[in-house]
Design an enzyme around this catalytic site. Structure first.
Site, mmCIF file in Angstrom:
data_model
loop_
_atom_site.group_PDB
_atom_site.id
_atom_site.type_symbol
_atom_site.label_atom_id
_atom_site.label_comp_id
_atom_site.label_asym_id
_atom_site.label_seq_id
_atom_site.Cartn_x
_atom_site.Cartn_y
_atom_site.Cartn_z
ATOM 1 N N GLY A 12 7.670 -0.169 -6.806
ATOM 2 C CA GLY A 12 6.869 -1.259 -7.363
ATOM 3 C C GLY A 12 5.400 -1.101 -6.980
ATOM 4 N N GLU A 14 2.965 0.091 -8.624
ATOM 5 C CA GLU A 14 2.401 1.403 -8.974
ATOM 6 C C GLU A 14 1.145 1.278 -9.828
ATOM 7 O OE1 GLU A 14 5.473 0.469 -9.803
ATOM 8 O OE2 GLU A 14 6.929 1.760 -8.806
ATOM 9 N N HIS A 41 0.928 -9.031 -11.467
ATOM 10 C CA HIS A 41 -0.041 -8.092 -12.008
ATOM 11 C C HIS A 41 -1.432 -8.656 -11.811
ATOM 12 C CE1 HIS A 41 3.057 -5.748 -13.666
ATOM 13 N NE2 HIS A 41 3.259 -6.419 -14.772
ATOM 14 N N GLN A 222 8.804 -4.543 -10.927
ATOM 15 C CA GLN A 222 9.179 -3.790 -9.714
ATOM 16 C C GLN A 222 9.202 -2.283 -10.011
ATOM 17 O OE1 GLN A 222 11.559 -6.631 -10.455
ATOM 18 N NE2 GLN A 222 9.884 -7.778 -9.582
ATOM 19 N N THR A 237 15.676 -5.238 -5.412
ATOM 20 C CA THR A 237 15.660 -6.529 -6.063
ATOM 21 C C THR A 237 17.018 -6.744 -6.739
ATOM 22 O OG1 THR A 237 14.330 -8.018 -7.432
ATOM 23 C CG2 THR A 237 14.617 -5.756 -8.259
ATOM 24 N N THR A 299 2.746 -12.220 -2.694
ATOM 25 C CA THR A 299 2.922 -12.765 -1.344
ATOM 26 C C THR A 299 1.723 -12.506 -0.437
ATOM 27 O OG1 THR A 299 3.948 -10.704 -0.665
ATOM 28 C CG2 THR A 299 5.434 -12.425 -1.435
ATOM 29 N N LYS A 329 -4.423 5.695 -9.081
ATOM 30 C CA LYS A 329 -5.057 5.615 -7.761
ATOM 31 C C LYS A 329 -5.281 6.952 -7.062
ATOM 32 C CE LYS A 329 -4.520 0.867 -6.428
ATOM 33 N NZ LYS A 329 -4.112 -0.061 -5.403
ATOM 34 N N ASP A 331 -7.942 8.357 -6.958
ATOM 35 C CA ASP A 331 -9.263 8.262 -6.327
ATOM 36 C C ASP A 331 -9.174 7.829 -4.863
ATOM 37 O OD1 ASP A 331 -8.269 5.970 -7.559
ATOM 38 O OD2 ASP A 331 -10.215 4.978 -7.504
HETATM 39 P P1 IMP Z 1 13.127 -10.064 -4.395
HETATM 40 O O1 IMP Z 1 12.941 -9.395 -5.714
HETATM 41 O O2 IMP Z 1 12.153 -11.184 -4.150
HETATM 42 O O3 IMP Z 1 14.543 -10.481 -4.159
HETATM 43 O O4 IMP Z 1 12.811 -8.992 -3.248
HETATM 44 C C1 IMP Z 1 13.656 -7.882 -3.022
HETATM 45 C C2 IMP Z 1 12.854 -6.657 -2.642
HETATM 46 O O5 IMP Z 1 12.059 -6.263 -3.742
HETATM 47 C C3 IMP Z 1 11.876 -6.882 -1.485
HETATM 48 O O6 IMP Z 1 11.779 -5.689 -0.738
HETATM 49 C C4 IMP Z 1 10.575 -7.156 -2.186
HETATM 50 O O7 IMP Z 1 9.462 -6.854 -1.368
HETATM 51 C C5 IMP Z 1 10.688 -6.210 -3.361
HETATM 52 N N1 IMP Z 1 9.890 -6.619 -4.515
HETATM 53 C C6 IMP Z 1 10.169 -7.591 -5.398
HETATM 54 N N2 IMP Z 1 9.197 -7.672 -6.336
HETATM 55 C C7 IMP Z 1 8.311 -6.698 -6.051
HETATM 56 C C8 IMP Z 1 7.118 -6.246 -6.692
HETATM 57 O O8 IMP Z 1 6.660 -6.743 -7.724
HETATM 58 N N3 IMP Z 1 6.498 -5.207 -6.087
HETATM 59 C C9 IMP Z 1 6.966 -4.603 -4.978
HETATM 60 N N4 IMP Z 1 8.085 -4.983 -4.358
HETATM 61 C C10 IMP Z 1 8.752 -6.027 -4.893
#
Ligand code: IMP
Length: 443
Positions: A12, A14, A41, A222, A237, A299, A329, A331
């Site tokens: 995720g 990326e 995003h 993700q 997830t 978060t 990225k 750069d």
């Molecule tokens: P959940 O999707 O909130 O249940 O989280 C489960 C796992 O997915 C955790 O490790 C989160 O940090 C990760 N995660 C969920 N959404 C994202 C995202 O958009 N980017 C990166 N990690 C994500």
């Protein structure tokens, strides 16, 4: 181009949003097929920054936006985004929400938080947005769907039934206060009035668009390694993030998908817990984080940073059937004189593997075999003399075509041609990662 899937090829974050935004310019529809407000995003349009979590970013370009059946929707977040977008002069009349998508209810968030607290050291590190509990209820056939908002009696009945059980869990298992039925029912009824106009038969909408030859972008949330089945379970997830789920999550046949663009950073980040073989040790981790602005959109958490992991990237190509890769990225890495890239893992028994380990314990104990050289990534343009490591000069996104991960005489890993947006694929870009002979163990 008809149907194109954009999928995260790592854990995720990326930079899919940027690629989607770029490709959305030439698309008619932008659709989300899984996930919910756990994805975030950040997109800058005409100097204005937008942070969106629930609505596809195509809304910023006035494109038809679809939130498919495979998504989970927090009605409060959805409506807050609607208000925000409208207040900034953007129309949300283009947004279509599947009646089959599931609603994230207040108890889902409460359970997600309480469950993580209870797991303590074993926690997954979720976004605490109620994603897992919502998908769990969906699978258990206890979920409340968007279309239930259209029928007040059914909605209230479902809330009553669910809450009777959830309150027992909240109070007795997690030791947190129960939720109030009247308060939740009242809130949901108010949301229902506002959400009603957005509810559509999105499967039909997308099918018709494809039949008319319109261009459809299917945007994954993700990344591949967070896929419920194929990711680094249980640190994943709760939905399938891989490209194949674009068909299921929207409600079209798999043969409607024409191409799959994977998005990968030139390094790797991960939020939440779980093994991470290329995680950077020492102060370079902090440096990459600062240079790359690696803090969660949803978060605000610090993202863990690692060097580019070609073993995992090859796995993502395999799982998704990636036909092109967008590398973002680069750069950021131009600030580093030495650029390690992981080309293989060393397993517990000392063997080396180029394939992503299928067994969790192998992966958990894998150590990255890194190449470490000055200017490890070299970009060559067809007809132009190879330049060494002009990672900084290449303003990205660069879209490169796979195959990825072929081992050849010259190098290992990315071995790609072509660049930029698909219509301009004439120019060649080759990214060469030096040969295995240069492997060194993890420093
Ligand atoms: P959940 O999707 O909130 O249940 O989280 C489960 C796992 O997915 C955790 O490790 C989160 O940090 C990760 N995660 C969920 N959404 C994202 C995202 O958009 N980017 C990166 N990690 C994500």
């Amino acid at each position: 181009m008809p149907a194109t899937v954009i999928v995260g090829a790592q854990w995720g974050d990326e930079g899919k949003g940027k690629i989607v935004d770029l490709l959305a310019l030439d698309s008619d529809l932008v659709c989300r097929y899984q996930g919910g407000p756990n994805a975030g995003h950040t997109i800058v349009v005409d100097g204005e920054t937008f942070k969106i979590r629930q609505i596809p970013s195509g809304v910023l370009r006035g494109k038809i936006c679809v939130i498919g059946a495979g998504c989970v929707v927090d009605p409060e977040v959805f409506l807050a985004e609607v208000d925000e977008l409208e207040s900034r002069g953007l129309s949300t009349g283009v947004v279509h929400l599947s009646g089959e998508a599931h609603l994230i209810m207040p108890w889902h968030g409460a359970i997600d938080q309480a469950s993580e607290r209870r797991l303590g050291k074993l926690q997954i590190g979720t976004t605490k947005r109620g994603i897992g509990p919502c998908y769990a209820d969906k699978a258990a056939r206890l979920g409340i769907r968007v279309q239930d908002l259209l029928e007040p009696k059914i909605l209230r009945q479902k809330i009553e039934v669910a809450l009777a059980e959830k309150n027992v869990w909240l109070e007795r298992v997690y030791g947190v206060p129960p939720l109030d039925l009247e308060e939740i029912a009242g809130q949901l009824e108010a949301f229902a009035q506002r959400i009603r106009p957005y509810v559509s038969d999105t499967s039909l909408l997308v099918d018709r668009a494809l039949q008319e030859g319109r261009d459809v972008l299917l945007e994954g949330a993700q990344g591949t390694l967070l896929d419920l089945d194929h990711g680094t379970y249980p640190f994943v997830t709760s939905s399938n993030t891989v490209a194949a789920n674009a068909a299921t999550g929207i409600g079209i046949g798999p043969n409607r998908i024409d191409r799959v663009i994977g998005v990968a950073k030139a390094y790797v980040t991960r939020v939440g817990e779980g093994p991470f073989p290329t995680e950077i040790e020492g102060s370079d981790q902090e440096r990459v984080r600062e240079l790359g602005g690696e803090f969660g959109t949803v978060t605000g958490r610090e993202r863990r940073c690692g060097w580019l992991d070609l073993v995992a990237l090859r796995y993502a190509v395999r799982l998704n059937g990636i036909t092109s890769l967008a590398l973002t990225k680069l750069d950021v890495l131009s600030h580093f004189a030495e650029l390690p890239v992981c080309v293989a893992y060393r397993l517990r028994d000392g063997t080396e593997t180029y394939e992503f380990p299928a067994h969790q314990s192998d992966f958990h104990h894998s150590s990255a075999l890194l190449t470490q050289r000055r200017a490890t990534i070299r970009i060559e343009r067809q007809g132009v003399r190879p330049s060494r490591a002009h990672t900084g000069r290449e303003r990205l996104p660069v879209i490169v075509k796979v195959p990825v991960g072929g081992l050849d005489d010259e190098g290992v890993g990315l071995h790609c041609f072509e660049s930029r947006s698909e219509p301009e694929l004439a120019q060649g870009v080759r990214i060469v990662v030096p040969h295995r002979a240069h492997l060194v163990g993890r420093p």
